[in-house]
Design an enzyme around this catalytic site. Sequence first.
Site, mmCIF file in Angstrom:
data_model
loop_
_atom_site.group_PDB
_atom_site.id
_atom_site.type_symbol
_atom_site.label_atom_id
_atom_site.label_comp_id
_atom_site.label_asym_id
_atom_site.label_seq_id
_atom_site.Cartn_x
_atom_site.Cartn_y
_atom_site.Cartn_z
ATOM 1 C CD GLN A 223 52.055 41.326 37.765
ATOM 2 O OE1 GLN A 223 52.984 41.262 38.300
ATOM 3 N NE2 GLN A 223 50.272 42.082 38.368
ATOM 4 N NE ARG A 373 46.605 35.438 45.047
ATOM 5 C CZ ARG A 373 46.570 34.315 44.596
ATOM 6 N NH1 ARG A 373 47.737 33.630 45.121
ATOM 7 N NH2 ARG A 373 45.976 33.567 44.032
ATOM 8 C CB CYS A 374 44.896 43.617 46.351
ATOM 9 S SG CYS A 374 45.496 45.086 47.485
ATOM 10 C CD GLU A 743 44.251 40.715 42.436
ATOM 11 O OE1 GLU A 743 43.528 42.015 41.999
ATOM 12 O OE2 GLU A 743 45.446 41.488 41.625
#
Lengths: 789, 158
Positions: A223, A373-374, A743
Site C-alpha cells: 500500500q 480498515r481504520c 473506513e
Amino acid sequence: MSEPRTSPEVCGMGHSMKRKEDPRFIRGKGNYVDDIQLPGMLHMDIVRSPFAHAKIKSIDASKALKIPGVLAVITGETLAKYNLHWMPTLMSDTQMVLPTEKVMYQAQEVAAVIATDRYVAADGVEAVEVDYEPLPVVVDPFKALAPDAPVLRTDKKDKKDNRIFHWQAGDRAATDKAFAESDVVVKQDMYIPRIHVASIETCGCVADFDRVSGKLTVYMTTQAPHAVRTVFALVAGHVGLSEEKIRIISPDIGGGFGGKVPVYPGYVIAVAASVVIGKPVKWVEDRMENLQADSFARDYHIHAELAAKKDGTMTALRIKTLADHGYADAAANPSKFPAGLFSICTGSYALKHAFAEVDGVYTNKPPGGIAYRCSFRVTEAVHCIERITDVLAQELKMDPAELRLKNFIPPEKFPWKSALGWEYDSGNYPAALHKAMEIVGYEALRKEQAEKRARGELMGICISSFTEIVGAGPSKQFDILGLKMFDSCELRIHPTGKALARFGTKSQGQGHETTYAQIIAEELGIPAAQVQVEEGDTDTAPYGLGTYASRSTPTAGAAGSLAARKVREKAKQIAAHLLECSPDDLVWEPGKFSVKGAPSRSKTIQEIALAAYTNHPQGMEAGLEAVSYYDPPNLTFPFGSYIAVVDIDRGTGQVKVRRFVAVDDCGNIINPMIVDGQIHGGLAMGLAPALLEEISYDDEGNITGGSFMDYLLPTAVETPSWETAKTVTPSPHHPFGAKGVGESATVGAPPAIANAVVDALAHLGVRHVEIPITPEKVWRLLKEKGLAE
Amino acid sequence: MSRHDIQLSVNGATHRVQVESRLLLVHLLRENLRLTGTHIGCDTTHCGACTVLLDGDPVKSCTVLAVQAEGSQITTVEGLEQDGKLHPVQEAFWENHGLQCGYCTPGMMITGCALLARDKNPSEAQIREAISGNLCRCTGYSNIVKAIQSAAEHLRQQ
Ligand code: FES
Ligand code: FES
C-alpha cells in the site's frame, strides 16, 4: 451536496461516474502480483515454526536439497552473512527476517526453500528438518507484565521486562477531580479482539534482481511503495542496493485494509534470494500463512470509566489500556504515536476532561498491530466511547439517543478543541443522528421492541455516533520513520488537452483511477475519461506515503486539486496571451477562460494546452504541467450515526442484523456511487468483528483460528442490505472540502451492533457483551438467565 | 510423480496438456494456460475466488485436480465476453459498482452466471444463498446482489 458543477461529459465532482478501472477487472485482465510470470522465475516457499517460543537447535536442509528442482534453502545463517537477518519495524522496533537462535511465535518464518516450481518448493518445505527446544510461552499480556514473567526480547541488551511503551494523553489530575465531583460513574472492561484484515488476495512479491544493471525490481503487494523503496535502501544499502536502483511496483492489489502496509519477512527473503541467485523469485503466501503470521489488528484490553451528572451530562472520561503487540512492535502508526490516534476516544461528545493511557507489551504472538480498515487505533477508541456511553444510558435509564443528543459537541462550537488535544475541523452530529432515527423509524421500533419483549422475543435497537480522525497528516506531528506524511500529484497536460496524473498513493480497490480523474476534471474541465491516472510505480510516480488510514483523498486528492490549480494559473497566462488581454480580465468556468463582459471571447483548456506547446508567450517556459506535495494543515474528522436493529434467536443464540442504517458525513463527495460502495464494504468489515471474527491462542501459543475454516468472514447471507444516507459538512481546510470515507463504516459499525445486542438483553440485566458476539456466547448468556430455548 | 496426458476445452478452445497427478485445475488454468483471471484466495475451499464453470456447473477450481477435468468444458471469466460483447453479468457488475479491488470478481461473476442460467428470476435471498460460497472483503455484497438482480432483469428481457 449541491448539483455537480460540471457536465456529465466532463464528470467532475458529484457525478457517479462508472469506474475507469473496471473494464480490465470484469474481463479477468487485472494484473495482480501472482499473475506476474517472468522468464526463468523461481518460486519460494517458507518453513514455519510449529512452536510459539523455542530454541532452534539445528536446521537440516540436506534432504530438501536432494529434491530435483530445489535450488537453495535460505536460513537465518545465510542472511546473517549479509547482516540481513534482522530488520526494523515501522515503529523503530526490530524484527527477525529469519531466526538464528530462537523463534518467538507460531508460524514464524524459519527457512525458505527456492525451487523451480511452486509444488516442488512446497515439497522442499516438507523435507527441511528443524530441531526445536521449546521455551516457556507468554500468551496473556497481563501475565507478560508480571515480575516473574520470562523476558522475551533477550536480543535487546538492557531489556528487563516485556513492556514496549507507556503512552498517555490528557490531564490526569483534572480528570480525577472531575470524577470525584460527578454524580454517576460507570466502569466497563472491554476487549477488542485480535483480528486479521484477510484481504481476499494474500501478500506476495516477485523480486527481480538484474545482475548486469544492478537494478532490483520488486512487484509487491504494498500500500506504500515509495516508503518501502526507502526502507529497502536503508536496510540493504550495505549490500549495494542503492535507492535509484530499486524500483517497487505495486500492481493491482486485491484489497489491503492496512495488512499490506508492513514489510513482511517473506518480501525481504525473496529479495535476498533474487540478489543471491540472480533470477526472479516469486513468493505468494497461502491463506493460512496470511492469517497466522502477517500483522494482526486491534488486541486492546480496555478499562473505561465515564463520569456524568445526574441529568446525563458527561463530565469526564478515563481509560486504561493494555495493548498486546506480539513479539515486536510492528504497528503501522505514525512514529510519534505508539498508540495511534487512540486519543480520539472522547468521540462526538463535549467532554471537558479526559485522560487515556496505553501500555504496549510483548507476547509470543505474531508482531503487529496494524489497522483493520481504520485510521490508527480509531476503531478501538470509538468502540470504547460508544459502548461506555450506552452503559451510562442504561445506568441512568435514559434513551441512548437522548443521552447522545444531550452530549454532542454543538454544531456551532466547531472547530472544537478536544480534551485530548485534537482540533475537530467541522461537524453537525445532531443532524446525522436525527436523520438516522428518521430513516430507521426509531420510535416505531421502540414500540415494536416493547411488544416483542412482552411476548418473550429478543430484539434490540441501538446507535453508534462516531467521530473519526483521518488524513494523516500534518508534517509537524506526522511521520513514519522520519518520512513526513504529505502526499503528492504530478500532473501533465498533453498538447491535445488530455492529461496524465500520477500520485504517491496506491489504490487497493478504492477506485483512484476514477476519483482522481474526477478531481482533475473538476478543476480543469478536462473530461475525467481523458485523464489517465497512474500510481504504484516508484520509477514514475512522485514520492508519497501511500494509501491507508483514509488518507488518499485528504492528502493526494488535495495534491491533485492543487497541482491542477497551478496548471490553471499558467493556463490563465497563456489564455491572456492568446486573447490579448490582461490575465486579470479573465474569468474561469470549468473548461475555459473568457474575457469579463465578453463571454464569446474565450479559450478552452484544450486550446490553451495546444498553445502551451505551439504558441506559448515569449519569456514563458513551454509545456503545461505542475507538481504538488500537499502537507495538510490539519486532519479531517468524518463522522456519522449508525443504527442497528437486531433479532436474537433464543434457540441458537444467533444474532441477526435485520436492518442497518448508516448516515455518514464525509464532507464533499467526489463520486457518490464509490462513496456508497466504500461505506457498504466498511459496514461488512464492521459487522465482521462484531459478530464473527477473532484470532485466539491457547496457553501454548497455538493459534486456534488460523484458516477460513475457523476465521469466519461474513458472507452475503449474514450481511444485511445496507441502508445508507448522507449529511454534508465540508472540511473547512481541505481544498475541496472532502474528508475521506474508506473506513468510517468499519469504525462506526461494531459498537452499533454490540449496543443493539446489549439493548436486546438489557431487561435481563445484561450490561455488556464482548465482541465477537457469537451464537455460543449469546446462547450461554441466555442459558444463564434461563431464557435459552 | 506420474504424469498424464489430458484434453479439455477452455472457453471453447481445445487444449492437450501433460500434467502431474497433483496439479490443481486452478494452476493449470493460471500457470500453464496463462488465464490469470481465475484467482486464488484460500486453501480451504472457502473463498470462491477460483470459481469456474465445469460443464456448466460452478466449481472451485482449487479443489479440482486438473486430471479430473479431462474431457470437460471449462468456462473462465475470460470466456464470458462473446464476440467483443460483454456478458450481461459483466455489464451489470460495472454499472452497479459490484466490484472494488476486483479480486473476488471473476469468481463472483461466474457464480452469478451459473445462477442465472438456472433461474432468471431469483429472489434476493436466493442470490445471497447462491454467492455464499464466494467471499468479498471490499463491497459488503449489496452492490453485487444489485448487479445480479439487474443482470437477471436484462436476461429476462432478452
Ligand atoms: S481459492 Fe478459495 S475456494 Fe478456491
Ligand atoms: S471486490 Fe475486493 S474482494 Fe470483492
